[in-house]
Each structure stands twice: as C-alpha cells, then as structure tokens.
Design a protein around this motif. Structure first.
Motif, PDB file in Angstrom:
ATOM      1  N   SER A   4       0.844  -1.188   0.000  1.00  0.00           N
ATOM      2  CA  SER A   4       0.000   0.000   0.000  1.00  0.00           C
ATOM      3  C   SER A   4       0.882   1.242   0.000  1.00  0.00           C
ATOM      4  CB  SER A   4      -0.927  -0.009   1.220  1.00  0.00           C
ATOM      5  OG  SER A   4      -0.158   0.006   2.401  1.00  0.00           O
ATOM      6  N   PRO A   5       0.383   2.329  -0.526  1.00  0.00           N
ATOM      7  CA  PRO A   5       1.216   3.530  -0.640  1.00  0.00           C
ATOM      8  C   PRO A   5       1.584   4.073   0.735  1.00  0.00           C
ATOM      9  CG  PRO A   5      -1.053   4.049  -1.145  1.00  0.00           C
ATOM     10  CD  PRO A   5      -0.968   2.556  -0.994  1.00  0.00           C
ATOM     11  N   PRO A   6       2.753   4.646   0.816  1.00  0.00           N
ATOM     12  CA  PRO A   6       3.158   5.215   2.096  1.00  0.00           C
ATOM     13  C   PRO A   6       2.425   6.521   2.357  1.00  0.00           C
ATOM     14  CG  PRO A   6       4.842   5.598   0.461  1.00  0.00           C
ATOM     15  CD  PRO A   6       3.792   4.757  -0.186  1.00  0.00           C
ATOM     16  N   PHE A   7       1.649   6.586   3.405  1.00  0.00           N
ATOM     17  CA  PHE A   7       0.954   7.801   3.773  1.00  0.00           C
ATOM     18  C   PHE A   7       1.901   8.689   4.555  1.00  0.00           C
ATOM     19  CE2 PHE A   7      -3.135   6.760   2.338  1.00  0.00           C
ATOM     20  CZ  PHE A   7      -3.307   5.397   2.529  1.00  0.00           C
ATOM     21  N   PRO A   8       1.656   9.982   4.548  1.00  0.00           N
ATOM     22  CA  PRO A   8       2.485  10.854   5.363  1.00  0.00           C
ATOM     23  C   PRO A   8       2.314  10.491   6.835  1.00  0.00           C
ATOM     24  CG  PRO A   8       0.983  12.120   3.961  1.00  0.00           C
ATOM     25  CD  PRO A   8       0.657  10.681   3.791  1.00  0.00           C
ATOM     26  N   ARG A   9       3.392  10.299   7.490  1.00  0.00           N
ATOM     27  CA  ARG A   9       3.331   9.892   8.895  1.00  0.00           C
ATOM     28  C   ARG A   9       3.232  11.097   9.803  1.00  0.00           C
ATOM     29  NH1 ARG A   9       7.908   5.216   9.199  1.00  0.00           N
ATOM     30  NH2 ARG A   9       7.077   4.012   7.486  1.00  0.00           N
ATOM     31  N   ARG A  10       2.374  10.979  10.776  1.00  0.00           N
ATOM     32  CA  ARG A  10       2.269  12.038  11.770  1.00  0.00           C
ATOM     33  C   ARG A  10       3.015  11.671  13.031  1.00  0.00           C
ATOM     34  NH1 ARG A  10      -3.901  12.809  11.810  1.00  0.00           N
ATOM     35  NH2 ARG A  10      -4.130  12.441   9.617  1.00  0.00           N
ATOM     36  N   GLY A  11       3.301  10.440  13.203  1.00  0.00           N
ATOM     37  CA  GLY A  11       3.991  10.064  14.420  1.00  0.00           C
ATOM     38  C   GLY A  11       4.358   8.603  14.440  1.00  0.00           C
ATOM     39  N   SER A  12       3.460   7.763  13.917  1.00  0.00           N
ATOM     40  CA  SER A  12       3.748   6.339  13.986  1.00  0.00           C
ATOM     41  C   SER A  12       3.037   5.624  12.852  1.00  0.00           C
ATOM     42  CB  SER A  12       3.276   5.784  15.335  1.00  0.00           C
ATOM     43  OG  SER A  12       1.862   5.807  15.387  1.00  0.00           O
ATOM     44  N   GLU A  13       3.322   4.335  12.755  1.00  0.00           N
ATOM     45  CA  GLU A  13       2.697   3.484  11.752  1.00  0.00           C
ATOM     46  C   GLU A  13       1.212   3.308  12.059  1.00  0.00           C
ATOM     47  OE1 GLU A  13       3.063   1.487   8.211  1.00  0.00           O
ATOM     48  OE2 GLU A  13       4.615   2.603   9.234  1.00  0.00           O
ATOM     49  N   ARG A  14       0.831   3.461  13.299  1.00  0.00           N
ATOM     50  CA  ARG A  14      -0.568   3.285  13.678  1.00  0.00           C
ATOM     51  C   ARG A  14      -1.468   4.336  13.037  1.00  0.00           C
ATOM     52  NH1 ARG A  14      -0.891   2.605  20.014  1.00  0.00           N
ATOM     53  NH2 ARG A  14      -0.546   4.806  19.737  1.00  0.00           N
ATOM     54  N   GLU A  81      -0.127  13.867  -4.033  1.00  0.00           N
ATOM     55  CA  GLU A  81       1.199  13.570  -4.596  1.00  0.00           C
ATOM     56  C   GLU A  81       1.266  14.000  -6.064  1.00  0.00           C
ATOM     57  OE1 GLU A  81       5.043  12.266  -3.910  1.00  0.00           O
ATOM     58  OE2 GLU A  81       3.410  12.514  -2.488  1.00  0.00           O
ATOM     59  N   ALA A  82       0.181  13.758  -6.810  1.00  0.00           N
ATOM     60  CA  ALA A  82       0.144  14.163  -8.218  1.00  0.00           C
ATOM     61  C   ALA A  82       0.198  15.689  -8.338  1.00  0.00           C
ATOM     62  CB  ALA A  82      -1.112  13.624  -8.897  1.00  0.00           C
ATOM     63  N   GLU A  83      -0.516  16.397  -7.470  1.00  0.00           N
ATOM     64  CA  GLU A  83      -0.475  17.863  -7.489  1.00  0.00           C
ATOM     65  C   GLU A  83       0.932  18.353  -7.156  1.00  0.00           C
ATOM     66  OE1 GLU A  83      -3.505  19.246  -4.867  1.00  0.00           O
ATOM     67  OE2 GLU A  83      -5.127  18.514  -6.143  1.00  0.00           O
ATOM     68  N   SER A  84       1.566  17.697  -6.192  1.00  0.00           N
ATOM     69  CA  SER A  84       2.928  18.072  -5.823  1.00  0.00           C
ATOM     70  C   SER A  84       3.878  17.835  -6.992  1.00  0.00           C
ATOM     71  CB  SER A  84       3.375  17.262  -4.608  1.00  0.00           C
ATOM     72  OG  SER A  84       4.730  17.458  -4.349  1.00  0.00           O
ATOM     73  N   MET A  85       3.724  16.676  -7.646  1.00  0.00           N
ATOM     74  CA  MET A  85       4.583  16.374  -8.797  1.00  0.00           C
ATOM     75  C   MET A  85       4.308  17.331  -9.947  1.00  0.00           C
ATOM     76  SD  MET A  85       4.715  12.284  -8.986  1.00  0.00           S
ATOM     77  CE  MET A  85       5.307  11.291  -7.652  1.00  0.00           C
ATOM     78  N   SER A  86       3.051  17.694 -10.134  1.00  0.00           N
ATOM     79  CA  SER A  86       2.705  18.640 -11.186  1.00  0.00           C
ATOM     80  C   SER A  86       3.359  19.992 -10.904  1.00  0.00           C
ATOM     81  CB  SER A  86       1.187  18.789 -11.270  1.00  0.00           C
ATOM     82  OG  SER A  86       0.838  19.756 -12.223  1.00  0.00           O
ATOM     83  N   GLY A  87       3.299  20.410  -9.645  1.00  0.00           N
ATOM     84  CA  GLY A  87       3.966  21.663  -9.264  1.00  0.00           C
ATOM     85  C   GLY A  87       5.467  21.576  -9.481  1.00  0.00           C
ATOM     86  N   ASP A  88       6.047  20.429  -9.116  1.00  0.00           N
ATOM     87  CA  ASP A  88       7.485  20.236  -9.345  1.00  0.00           C
ATOM     88  C   ASP A  88       7.811  20.265 -10.831  1.00  0.00           C
ATOM     89  OD1 ASP A  88       7.919  20.039  -6.652  1.00  0.00           O
ATOM     90  OD2 ASP A  88       8.136  17.844  -6.626  1.00  0.00           O
ATOM     91  N   ALA A  89       6.957  19.621 -11.633  1.00  0.00           N
ATOM     92  CA  ALA A  89       7.187  19.602 -13.077  1.00  0.00           C
ATOM     93  C   ALA A  89       7.095  21.017 -13.648  1.00  0.00           C
ATOM     94  CB  ALA A  89       6.177  18.680 -13.767  1.00  0.00           C
ATOM     95  N   ASP A  90       6.105  21.793 -13.193  1.00  0.00           N
ATOM     96  CA  ASP A  90       5.980  23.179 -13.655  1.00  0.00           C
ATOM     97  C   ASP A  90       7.215  23.990 -13.264  1.00  0.00           C
ATOM     98  OD1 ASP A  90       3.507  22.629 -14.719  1.00  0.00           O
ATOM     99  OD2 ASP A  90       2.385  23.473 -13.020  1.00  0.00           O
ATOM    100  N   ARG A  91       7.676  23.806 -12.041  1.00  0.00           N
ATOM    101  CA  ARG A  91       8.867  24.517 -11.569  1.00  0.00           C
ATOM    102  C   ARG A  91      10.084  24.135 -12.411  1.00  0.00           C
ATOM    103  NH1 ARG A  91      12.864  22.865  -8.678  1.00  0.00           N
ATOM    104  NH2 ARG A  91      11.786  21.003  -7.986  1.00  0.00           N
ATOM    105  N   LEU A  92      10.221  22.838 -12.680  1.00  0.00           N
ATOM    106  CA  LEU A  92      11.350  22.375 -13.491  1.00  0.00           C
ATOM    107  C   LEU A  92      11.275  22.918 -14.921  1.00  0.00           C
ATOM    108  CD1 LEU A  92      11.685  18.696 -12.243  1.00  0.00           C
ATOM    109  CD2 LEU A  92      13.258  20.580 -11.816  1.00  0.00           C
TER     110      LEU A  92
END
Length: 167
Positions: A4-14, A81-92
């Motif tokens: 499963s995709p890695p979710f942003p962690r706030r503190g633990s795997e739980r 993640e797609a929005e972040s990558m799109s922003g990165d692609a635009d910046r690049l």
C-alpha cells in the motif's frame, strides 16, 4: 503483490491504520446492533443461524468499509502527490526555460566575442601581409636597382676590356 502507498506519517505506523480500523469497527458495531435486534425478534430456534449469519455479514461489511476508507485515503494521498509532482514539473519547466534563455544569451555573447576576435586577427593578418608586401616590393626595387648598377658597372668593365684587347 504491491504494498500500500506510504501515507504521510504524523507520528507512527498506527496513524496509517487508524482510519480503516475505525471504519471497520464502526461497521461491525452497527451491524452487530442490527443483528442483535434481529436476533431478539426471531424465535429461539432460529436465533443461532441469525447470529452466525449476522456476525459473518458484520465482518464482511466491516472489511468492505475498511477497504473503502483505505481507498479514499489512498486516493487523497495520490491526488496530493500528483499535485505536488505537477507543481514540481511546472517549476522544473520554468527552470529549464530560464536556463535555455541564459544559455542562448551566453552563446550569443560568446559568438559576438569570437567574431570580434576573428575580425581583429583578420585585420592584423591583412596589415602583416600589406607590410610584408610593401617590404618585399621595396626589396625587389632595391635589388633591381642594385642589379642595374651592377649590370652597368659590368658593362663598362666589359667595354673597357674589349677596348683594351682591341688595341
């Protein structure tokens, strides 16, 4: 099988499991209450079948809810993640365009500098050729003049010898 995709962690795997587990628990509790009410309304001999069937149904509903919650959270994460990558692609792309403009101006500057150097060397060469040509012309004129004097001198000497021999 993919993980499963890695979710942003706030503190633990739980924290990754908290949403699907809560959905599973809520669905099982609601289904359990429905099964308990249904079992109370059914005569005693059929209660065991209703409870077992209801328990299986409750677990299946809980699993479906857990999968749905996981899917929603996964979709949100992938969208972010797609929005972040799109922003990165635009910046690049903007960086690439800036670098291309910078490279073009640098190439233009270097071409102009090279052209100036070549023109200066061509002028130097033309001046050098003109100087050598002028020096060569002067030398040739000096040699011709010296040749004419020597020829005149030799002609006089020759004429003098012939005159001496003719006597």
């Amino acid at each position: 099988m993919t993980a499963s995709p890695p979710f942003p962690r706030r503190g633990s795997e739980r924290s990754r499991l908290r949403g699907p587990a809560a959905g599973f628990l809520a669905a099982v509790l609601v289904a359990g209450v429905v099964v308990a009410v249904s079992a109370a309304a059914v005569p005693g001999s059929a209660r065991a079948g209703v409870v077992v069937g209801g328990a299986v149904l409750a677990v299946l509903c809980g699993g479906a809810v857990a999968v749905a919650v996981h899917g929603v959270r996964s979709a949100r994460w992938h969208r972010a993640e797609a929005e972040s990558m799109s922003g990165d692609a635009d910046r690049l792309l903007r960086e690439r365009d800036g670098l291309a403009r910078e490279l073009g101006s640098e190439r233009h500057r270097l071409t102009d500098e090279y052209t100036r150097r070549i023109a200066a060397r061509a002028d130097e060469h033309a001046h050098h050729v003109a100087t050598l040509s002028e020096e060569g012309t002067l030398r040739i004129a000096a040699l011709e003049d010296g040749h004419e004097r020597l020829l005149a001198k030799l002609s006089e000497e020759h004429a003098g010898r012939i005159a001496t021999l003719g006597e």
